[in-house]
Scaffold this motif. Structure first.
Motif, PDB file in Angstrom:
ATOM      1  N   MET A   1      30.289  36.863  29.577  1.00  0.00           N
ATOM      2  CA  MET A   1      31.335  35.938  29.128  1.00  0.00           C
ATOM      3  C   MET A   1      31.791  35.063  30.304  1.00  0.00           C
ATOM      4  O   MET A   1      31.994  35.567  31.402  1.00  0.00           O
ATOM      5  CB  MET A   1      32.518  36.753  28.599  1.00  0.00           C
ATOM      6  N   SER A   2      31.906  33.770  30.048  1.00  0.00           N
ATOM      7  CA  SER A   2      32.300  32.848  31.113  1.00  0.00           C
ATOM      8  C   SER A   2      33.768  33.053  31.491  1.00  0.00           C
ATOM      9  O   SER A   2      34.595  33.360  30.632  1.00  0.00           O
ATOM     10  CB  SER A   2      32.100  31.412  30.622  1.00  0.00           C
ATOM     11  N   ASN A   5      36.276  31.192  29.420  1.00  0.00           N
ATOM     12  CA  ASN A   5      36.656  31.606  28.071  1.00  0.00           C
ATOM     13  C   ASN A   5      38.184  31.718  27.959  1.00  0.00           C
ATOM     14  O   ASN A   5      38.819  32.409  28.753  1.00  0.00           O
ATOM     15  CB  ASN A   5      36.005  32.964  27.763  1.00  0.00           C
ATOM     16  N   ALA A  32      31.746  27.481  26.243  1.00  0.00           N
ATOM     17  CA  ALA A  32      32.186  28.586  27.108  1.00  0.00           C
ATOM     18  C   ALA A  32      33.459  29.246  26.578  1.00  0.00           C
ATOM     19  O   ALA A  32      33.951  30.210  27.154  1.00  0.00           O
ATOM     20  CB  ALA A  32      32.402  28.069  28.541  1.00  0.00           C
ATOM     21  N   GLY A  33      34.023  28.684  25.507  1.00  0.00           N
ATOM     22  CA  GLY A  33      35.218  29.301  24.913  1.00  0.00           C
ATOM     23  C   GLY A  33      36.521  28.712  25.414  1.00  0.00           C
ATOM     24  O   GLY A  33      37.593  29.275  25.165  1.00  0.00           O
ATOM     25  N   GLU A 190      33.270  27.678  37.448  1.00  0.00           N
ATOM     26  CA  GLU A 190      33.186  29.123  37.190  1.00  0.00           C
ATOM     27  C   GLU A 190      33.195  29.909  38.504  1.00  0.00           C
ATOM     28  O   GLU A 190      33.912  30.903  38.632  1.00  0.00           O
ATOM     29  CB  GLU A 190      31.918  29.448  36.395  1.00  0.00           C
ATOM     30  N   LEU A 235      37.814  45.639  29.922  1.00  0.00           N
ATOM     31  CA  LEU A 235      37.511  44.211  29.737  1.00  0.00           C
ATOM     32  C   LEU A 235      38.503  43.346  30.512  1.00  0.00           C
ATOM     33  O   LEU A 235      38.125  42.396  31.207  1.00  0.00           O
ATOM     34  CB  LEU A 235      37.535  43.847  28.251  1.00  0.00           C
ATOM     35  N   GLN A 239      37.710  40.780  33.523  1.00  0.00           N
ATOM     36  CA  GLN A 239      38.087  39.359  33.446  1.00  0.00           C
ATOM     37  C   GLN A 239      38.966  38.954  34.614  1.00  0.00           C
ATOM     38  O   GLN A 239      39.028  37.782  34.980  1.00  0.00           O
ATOM     39  CB  GLN A 239      38.808  39.082  32.123  1.00  0.00           C
ATOM     40  N   HIS A 256      31.675  44.169  26.622  1.00  0.00           N
ATOM     41  CA  HIS A 256      31.354  42.743  26.470  1.00  0.00           C
ATOM     42  C   HIS A 256      31.420  41.995  27.798  1.00  0.00           C
ATOM     43  O   HIS A 256      31.760  40.824  27.815  1.00  0.00           O
ATOM     44  CB  HIS A 256      32.342  42.074  25.500  1.00  0.00           C
ATOM     45  N   HIS A 257      31.164  42.653  28.899  1.00  0.00           N
ATOM     46  CA  HIS A 257      31.282  41.938  30.182  1.00  0.00           C
ATOM     47  C   HIS A 257      30.271  42.514  31.172  1.00  0.00           C
ATOM     48  O   HIS A 257      30.130  43.739  31.271  1.00  0.00           O
ATOM     49  CB  HIS A 257      32.708  42.099  30.718  1.00  0.00           C
ATOM     50  N   SER A 258      29.607  41.616  31.893  1.00  0.00           N
ATOM     51  CA  SER A 258      28.556  42.078  32.806  1.00  0.00           C
ATOM     52  C   SER A 258      29.125  42.836  34.009  1.00  0.00           C
ATOM     53  O   SER A 258      28.388  43.539  34.696  1.00  0.00           O
ATOM     54  CB  SER A 258      27.724  40.883  33.284  1.00  0.00           C
TER      55      SER A 258
END
Ligand code: CTP
Length: 413
Positions: A1-2, A5, A32-33, A190, A235, A239, A256-258
């Motif tokens: 996720m960018s 976002n 990118a949200g 980013e 998460l 973030q 949901h996140h690398s």
């Protein structure tokens, strides 16, 4: 996720040929949200239409102090009600950051001198958020001492330049001055935002979910924990820039996140083993798992038959993982949860001491909307000095954010 976002981006477009590239830029931001609000200088409308940018940004485009023929996203060219003031202060306060792209020599010069003869410049002067600018001009203009002086002034103001690239220019000449390609602007933003995240460089261990304690090969003792609270914390931490080790019991929640490394376990013993492996390397540990306090003393190797009329299982205590981390703690900031039904505050304070915690997140089952299988939680924070902070009933995501705000405050104290 960018990292873009959910970000609110105020895009200021000034009048150069590179303005046509802002259509792609807006698309990339939306993909990118991000939420995008475009402001155009009057001159920029000769290069790209407000309708294009309104449609792509899904928001009205503003270019004048008074709405006369600015476009709205929904009705295309139809004008908004005449005589409506476009509040530049509100626009500036809305944004997480402002990007001026393309930034022409003229607009840069006005930004540096504080000239305020259009909506874009008024909004720039009102902006308290970070400001980036992507210059676009001919190669000789780009190198002119006055342009370089403006770059320096703007950098001194705290604005960030996204350097122009080299290549063929609209004049037919070739050299430095071309606005950075939209993809490169996005990557630049980013990387810059990621490098400034408040938990950048921090490693956080989080436990989540229930544990299953085997009775025989097909049965277990478990609980109703969904794991949502721990996954939401993971998460949110990722973030905010942390690298996260998430040790989770059986859960349907997804990562949901690398920046989150998921380590799946089943039993309390497996969770303990993984926590003991990773705890020495981390800066923070947050124990959000609902670990079984007891497990069957022996695990039957074959499925137990229903032959006897009565059946008892002898249980033994599991190791308290949180207390085990507290016992070997060095500089780690250690956060535990406590679920209490009576004498909540007093019991939670005892747990802080017993488990050597820095902070406890107290859930009371007496609070409606708190606890297992709920989307919301109502918590009270108690720190190791016993200062008590009751919070409102909120979504678990918002509680996760509150917990990490405490972590950030610890590191930035
Ligand atoms: N915890 C743990 N390992 C265990 C039991 C609990 O890491 N074997 C952690 C949980 O992740 C949570 C806190 O301890 O952070 C929960 O404590 P609580 O539910 O209050 O239970 P206990 O500390 O076990 O105390 P009691 O059940 O006696 O109230």
């Amino acid at each position: 996720m960018s990292v873009l976002n959910g970000k609110k981006i105020l895009l200021g477009v000034s009048g150069g040929i590179a303005a046509y590239k802002t259509a792609s830029l807006v698309r990339l931001f939306i993909k990118a949200g991000a939420h995008v609000q475009v402001i155009m200088t009057p001159a920029s409308k000769d290069f790209v239409t407000p309708l294009t940018l309104a449609t792509l940004s899904k928001n009205p485009v503003y270019s004048t102090f008074y709405d006369t023929n600015d476009t709205t996203a929904e009705d295309g060219l139809q004008s908004k009600e005449e005589g409506v003031w476009n509040n530049h202060v509100e626009l500036a306060l809305w944004a997480d950051f402002m990007l001026i792209a393309p930034a022409t020599a003229n607009t840069l010069s006005k930004m540096a001198s504080g000239t305020c003869d259009n909506l874009l410049l008024a909004t720039y002067l009102s902006a308290k958020c970070p400001v980036y600018f992507a210059p676009a001009m001919d190669l000789d203009m780009y190198k002119h001492p006055s342009t370089l002086a403006n770059f320096k002034t703007l950098a001194d103001f705290g604005n960030t330049i996204i350097p122009a690239e080299s290549g063929e220019l609209a004049s037919g000449l070739s050299g430095e001055g071309r606005m950075a390609e939209p993809e490169n602007i996005v990557s630049f933003l980013e990387a810059d935002i990621a490098s400034k995240l408040p938990l950048k460089g921090k490693k956080i261990l989080i436990t989540a979910g229930p544990t299953y304690e085997a009775i025989d090969p097909v049965r277990f003792i478990g609980n109703h924990s969904s794991g949502k609270m721990g996954y939401d914390i993971a998460l949110c931490a990722a973030q905010l820039g942390a690298s996260v080790i998430l040790v989770s019991g059986p859960s349907h929640c997804k990562v949901h996140h690398s920046a989150i490394q998921l380590i799946s376990v089943v039993s309390a013993q497996e969770m303990l083993d993984e926590c003991q492996r990773y705890f020495p390397q981390v800066d923070v540990a947050i124990a959000a798992a609902a670990v079984a306090d007891y497990r069957p003393k022996t695990v039957a190797s074959q499925k137990i038959k229903k032959s006897a009329a009565e059946f008892a299982i002898e249980l033994e205590k599991t190791t308290d993982i949180l207390a085990a981390m507290g016992a070997v703690k060095n500089n780690q900031f250690l956060i535990g949860f406590a679920l209490e039904t009576e004498n909540e505050i007093e019991n939670a304070k005892l747990k802080i001491q017993k488990k050597n915690l820095d902070l406890i997140v107290l859930n009371s089952l007496q609070d409606e909307g708190a606890g297992f299988r709920k989307e919301t939680n109502k918590v009270t924070f108690i720190d190791k000095d016993f200062s008590i902070e009751p919070m409102e009933l909120k979504s678990k995501e918002a509680v996760a954010n509150d917990i990490l705000t405490k972590v950030i405050a610890h590191f930035h104290a």
